[in-house]
Motif scaffolding. Structure first.
Motif, PDB file in Angstrom:
ATOM      1  N   PHE A  40      73.730  43.023  45.297  1.00 20.11           N
ATOM      2  CA  PHE A  40      72.643  42.066  45.480  1.00 20.11           C
ATOM      3  C   PHE A  40      71.800  41.817  44.225  1.00 20.11           C
ATOM      4  O   PHE A  40      71.198  40.742  44.106  1.00 20.11           O
ATOM      5  CB  PHE A  40      71.716  42.528  46.613  1.00 20.11           C
ATOM      6  CG  PHE A  40      72.310  42.374  47.983  1.00 20.11           C
ATOM      7  CD1 PHE A  40      72.291  41.143  48.627  1.00 20.11           C
ATOM      8  CD2 PHE A  40      72.913  43.440  48.610  1.00 20.11           C
ATOM      9  CE1 PHE A  40      72.847  40.985  49.883  1.00 20.11           C
ATOM     10  CE2 PHE A  40      73.475  43.300  49.867  1.00 20.11           C
ATOM     11  CZ  PHE A  40      73.445  42.077  50.505  1.00 20.11           C
ATOM     12  N   SER A  41      71.732  42.773  43.309  1.00 20.22           N
ATOM     13  CA  SER A  41      70.847  42.595  42.158  1.00 20.22           C
ATOM     14  C   SER A  41      71.198  41.368  41.316  1.00 20.22           C
ATOM     15  O   SER A  41      70.300  40.572  40.978  1.00 20.22           O
ATOM     16  CB  SER A  41      70.852  43.857  41.290  1.00 20.22           C
ATOM     17  OG  SER A  41      69.891  43.777  40.275  1.00 20.22           O
ATOM     18  N   ARG A  54      58.093  34.911  42.853  1.00 19.28           N
ATOM     19  CA  ARG A  54      57.024  35.388  43.727  1.00 19.28           C
ATOM     20  C   ARG A  54      57.550  35.892  45.068  1.00 19.28           C
ATOM     21  O   ARG A  54      57.170  36.980  45.532  1.00 19.28           O
ATOM     22  CB  ARG A  54      56.016  34.260  43.950  1.00 19.28           C
ATOM     23  CG  ARG A  54      54.746  34.669  44.649  1.00 19.28           C
ATOM     24  CD  ARG A  54      53.698  33.562  44.521  1.00 19.28           C
ATOM     25  NE  ARG A  54      52.502  33.861  45.263  1.00 19.28           N
ATOM     26  CZ  ARG A  54      52.287  33.471  46.522  1.00 19.28           C
ATOM     27  NH1 ARG A  54      53.209  32.757  47.150  1.00 19.28           N
ATOM     28  NH2 ARG A  54      51.163  33.781  47.131  1.00 19.28           N
ATOM     29  N   ALA A  55      58.443  35.134  45.690  1.00 17.18           N
ATOM     30  CA  ALA A  55      58.966  35.532  47.004  1.00 17.18           C
ATOM     31  C   ALA A  55      59.726  36.855  46.916  1.00 17.18           C
ATOM     32  O   ALA A  55      59.636  37.707  47.816  1.00 17.18           O
ATOM     33  CB  ALA A  55      59.876  34.442  47.560  1.00 17.18           C
ATOM     34  N   PHE A  56      60.447  37.072  45.830  1.00 19.50           N
ATOM     35  CA  PHE A  56      61.215  38.307  45.688  1.00 19.50           C
ATOM     36  C   PHE A  56      60.307  39.490  45.352  1.00 19.50           C
ATOM     37  O   PHE A  56      60.605  40.631  45.722  1.00 19.50           O
ATOM     38  CB  PHE A  56      62.287  38.128  44.616  1.00 19.50           C
ATOM     39  CG  PHE A  56      63.344  37.131  45.010  1.00 19.50           C
ATOM     40  CD1 PHE A  56      64.338  37.470  45.922  1.00 19.50           C
ATOM     41  CD2 PHE A  56      63.322  35.844  44.500  1.00 19.50           C
ATOM     42  CE1 PHE A  56      65.301  36.543  46.298  1.00 19.50           C
ATOM     43  CE2 PHE A  56      64.286  34.913  44.870  1.00 19.50           C
ATOM     44  CZ  PHE A  56      65.271  35.265  45.778  1.00 19.50           C
ATOM     45  N   LEU A  57      59.185  39.219  44.661  1.00 19.43           N
ATOM     46  CA  LEU A  57      58.203  40.279  44.436  1.00 19.43           C
ATOM     47  C   LEU A  57      57.584  40.729  45.751  1.00 19.43           C
ATOM     48  O   LEU A  57      57.368  41.925  45.983  1.00 19.43           O
ATOM     49  CB  LEU A  57      57.110  39.800  43.483  1.00 19.43           C
ATOM     50  CG  LEU A  57      57.335  40.021  41.981  1.00 19.43           C
ATOM     51  CD1 LEU A  57      56.165  39.451  41.194  1.00 19.43           C
ATOM     52  CD2 LEU A  57      57.513  41.494  41.668  1.00 19.43           C
ATOM     53  N   VAL A  58      57.287  39.776  46.628  1.00 20.93           N
ATOM     54  CA  VAL A  58      56.759  40.119  47.945  1.00 20.93           C
ATOM     55  C   VAL A  58      57.782  40.939  48.724  1.00 20.93           C
ATOM     56  O   VAL A  58      57.459  41.953  49.354  1.00 20.93           O
ATOM     57  CB  VAL A  58      56.385  38.844  48.735  1.00 20.93           C
ATOM     58  CG1 VAL A  58      56.007  39.194  50.174  1.00 20.93           C
ATOM     59  CG2 VAL A  58      55.238  38.112  48.052  1.00 20.93           C
ATOM     60  N   TYR A  96      65.733  44.936  43.916  1.00 26.92           N
ATOM     61  CA  TYR A  96      65.291  46.028  43.049  1.00 26.92           C
ATOM     62  C   TYR A  96      64.035  45.603  42.300  1.00 26.92           C
ATOM     63  O   TYR A  96      64.015  44.597  41.586  1.00 26.92           O
ATOM     64  CB  TYR A  96      66.403  46.389  42.076  1.00 26.92           C
ATOM     65  CG  TYR A  96      66.130  47.623  41.270  1.00 26.92           C
ATOM     66  CD1 TYR A  96      65.714  48.798  41.880  1.00 26.92           C
ATOM     67  CD2 TYR A  96      66.284  47.618  39.891  1.00 26.92           C
ATOM     68  CE1 TYR A  96      65.463  49.938  41.150  1.00 26.92           C
ATOM     69  CE2 TYR A  96      66.041  48.753  39.139  1.00 26.92           C
ATOM     70  CZ  TYR A  96      65.629  49.913  39.778  1.00 26.92           C
ATOM     71  OH  TYR A  96      65.387  51.043  39.043  1.00 26.92           O
ATOM     72  N   SER A  97      62.986  46.386  42.452  1.00 27.02           N
ATOM     73  CA  SER A  97      61.667  46.001  41.940  1.00 27.02           C
ATOM     74  C   SER A  97      61.634  45.877  40.417  1.00 27.02           C
ATOM     75  O   SER A  97      61.057  44.928  39.877  1.00 27.02           O
ATOM     76  CB  SER A  97      60.621  47.025  42.404  1.00 27.02           C
ATOM     77  OG  SER A  97      60.970  48.328  41.964  1.00 27.02           O
TER      78      SER A  97
END
Length: 414
Positions: A40-41, A54-58, A96-97
């Motif tokens: 997925f990364s 932004r959406a992926f950070l949330v 992954y953050s």
């Protein structure tokens, strides 16, 4: 360091079995997280190029918050299964953050400032990691879990309420245009992860950078997991001493990333700084492999933080060699590659440890000697990096990068 009791373990067998089950579950969840990162990364990174960060950070903040929340549920309910905790650790591989955070920094920072900015980001992480050692000493297990849950949920709310989208509109349009062309050429969705990973084979520079990333990832993941067991089982170092060493290790890491990363780039340029960091990685693993006291281990820990100067520079080097429309894709692809290294490294070195644990020569520390050799191989690959692509600051300033100390010292390799 504390001198702690080494009395015989008189715990009931059920407690010992539970500890073994927890260790196995932790290993399984880490493996599952790495496999999810592999798939997925690169996809998430490429999607963030098209639809924003932004959406992926949330999403990644919410996934991180599930870990202390699941642990809190286990602590307050006798019926809650402990496997929810390990499940929450595994699903963090979906988004992954670190990959998203480094991509955001690449969006807002000019190329020559990305590596120092990555260092500052890592410094804040290490500072938090060091402070967490203090929380564990002054608060109860339940209160630590509550504080962790509140902090991570607050971070998620902060991103939703305050954080502004970092992806430039022009970069988004280019990424969407490239996406449509690739979809027409490649077709099936099932090949999407492989297609995104193909950026690693774009040219010689990226292939060498991939080798450096694999060597760094294999040894770093092994060092961070196996050293604790080695200290306890082979040198009989107590948990309080281990916590103290990790606290000071984190503080050294903060200082290195705040001050030394930028200084190393200014004095040595990126290519030499990465090579230096990898060679320091060789030294600190040799410290561990030869150490017979906790002071030797601690010296290796300090050296490991100085070796860590190569990582923020490595991340910045990746982003500086692609356009704005591929920042998410390149970070996702390299972090997926490092996920493989994170999974393989500990297994390889643990296998070596199992074979040498009860021997005098080469001895149980031989796994760290092998890790040192892996770092040497990575340093050789770093010396082979083309200077015109690796030295980002020289390129942005228009300086001549033909003269290279690595090429002069290793002419046969280059």
């Amino acid at each position: 360091f504390h001198k702690e009791s080494t009395a015989e373990d008189n715990r009931p067998q059920e407690c010992k079995d539970g500890g073994d089950a927890a260790q196995n579950a932790a290993a399984a969840s880490a493996f599952a997280a790495n496999m999810l990162m592999l798939v997925f990364s690169p996809v998430v990174g490429s999607l963030s190029d098209c639809h924003g960060r932004r959406a992926f950070l949330v999403a990644t903040s919410a996934l991180l918050a599930t870990t202390p929340l699941s642990l809190l549920l286990i602590q307050i309910s006798d019926r809650a299964s402990p496997y929810w905790y390990y499940f929450s650790r595994a699903i963090q591989g979906l988004v992954y953050s670190s990959s998203i955070c480094f991509t955001v920094l690449a969006d807002v920072m000019p190329p020559k400032m990305r590596s120092p900015s990555n260092g500052l980001f890592l410094a804040t992480y290490l500072f938090g990691n060091g402070m967490s050692q203090i929380l564990a000493k002054v608060l109860s297990h339940l209160m630590v879990t509550i504080v962790a849950s509140i902090l991570l949920l607050s971070g998620c709310i902060f991103i939703i309420m305050v954080f502004r989208e970092s992806l430039p509109e022009e970069a988004r349009r280019k990424a969407l245009s490239n996406r449509r062309e690739e979809e027409n050429n490649w077709g099936r969705v099932i090949l999407r992860p492989i297609r995104e990973l193909s950026i690693l084979n774009r040219n010689k520079f990226f292939r060498l950078l991939a080798v450096v990333s694999v060597c760094s990832g294999m040894t770093h993941s092994s060092d961070s997991t196996l050293i604790v067991y080695y200290m306890k089982n082979q040198l009989d170092i107590g948990y309080q001493s281990i916590a103290t060493m990790f606290f000071f290790k984190s503080l050294v890491g903060v200082l290195v990333n705040v001050f030394l990363v930028k200084l190393a780039i200014g004095c040595l340029r990126e290519k030499r700084a990465i090579t230096l960091g990898l060679m320091l990685g060789t030294i600190h693993n040799l410290f561990w492999g030869l150490a017979s006291t906790q002071w030797g281990i601690f010296a290796g820990m300090v050296a490991s933080e100085f070796a860590g100067i190569h990582f923020p520079i490595l991340v910045g080097m990746r982003s500086a060699n692609v356009g704005e429309e591929e920042q998410g894709r390149v970070q996702g692809a390299f972090f997926a590659l490092e996920a493989i290294a994170d999974a393989v490294g500990p297994v390889l070195l643990q296998g070596i440890y199992d074979q040498t644990e009860n021997t005098v020569r080469p001895g149980p520390g031989f796994m760290f000697v092998v890790a040192a050799l892996i770092y040497v191989f990575g340093a050789i690959a770093a010396c082979m990096l083309p200077a015109d692509k690796a030295n980002v600051t020289s390129r942005t300033r228009g300086e001549n990068t033909e003269t290279d100390i690595c090429r002069e010292s290793l002419p046969a390799i280059s």
